[in-house]
Scaffold this motif. Structure first.
Motif, PDB file in Angstrom:
ATOM      1  N   SER A   1       0.829  -1.205   0.000  1.00  0.00           N
ATOM      2  CA  SER A   1       0.000   0.000   0.000  1.00  0.00           C
ATOM      3  C   SER A   1       0.867   1.261   0.000  1.00  0.00           C
ATOM      4  N   ASP A   2       2.052   1.198   0.599  1.00  0.00           N
ATOM      5  CA  ASP A   2       2.955   2.345   0.566  1.00  0.00           C
ATOM      6  C   ASP A   2       3.408   2.637  -0.859  1.00  0.00           C
TER       7      ASP A   2
ATOM      8  N   ASN B   1       1.778   1.888  -3.623  1.00  0.00           N
ATOM      9  CA  ASN B   1       0.615   2.355  -4.363  1.00  0.00           C
ATOM     10  C   ASN B   1       0.375   3.839  -4.083  1.00  0.00           C
ATOM     11  N   TRP B   2       0.503   4.248  -2.831  1.00  0.00           N
ATOM     12  CA  TRP B   2       0.304   5.644  -2.450  1.00  0.00           C
ATOM     13  C   TRP B   2       1.372   6.536  -3.083  1.00  0.00           C
TER      14      TRP B   2
ATOM     15  N   LYS C   1       0.611   7.263  -6.741  1.00  0.00           N
ATOM     16  CA  LYS C   1      -0.467   8.239  -6.895  1.00  0.00           C
ATOM     17  C   LYS C   1       0.014   9.650  -6.562  1.00  0.00           C
TER      18      LYS C   1
END
Length: 53
Positions: free
Chosen positions: A5-6, A8-9, A12
């Motif tokens: 998730s890090d 992916n963030w 973005k």
């Protein structure tokens, strides 16, 4: 799971920064273009105009 998730963030965030930078550059170019057009259509005054009353 937090490692995925890090990443992916971060992707973005980079995309958002790129879009924001492009928008800012476009706004500055547009503002500069409008300013030069306004100066072009402004009536010019002679430097040593005769004084009239």
């Amino acid at each position: 799971m937090s490692d995925k998730s890090d990443k992916n963030w971060a992707g973005k965030a980079i995309a958002g920064a790129a879009i924001g930078s492009a928008a800012l550059a476009a706004a500055l170019l547009y503002a500069g273009k409008r300013k030069t057009a306004a100066e072009r259509h402004r009536p010019r005054r002679p430097a040593d105009a005769p004084e009239t009353d």
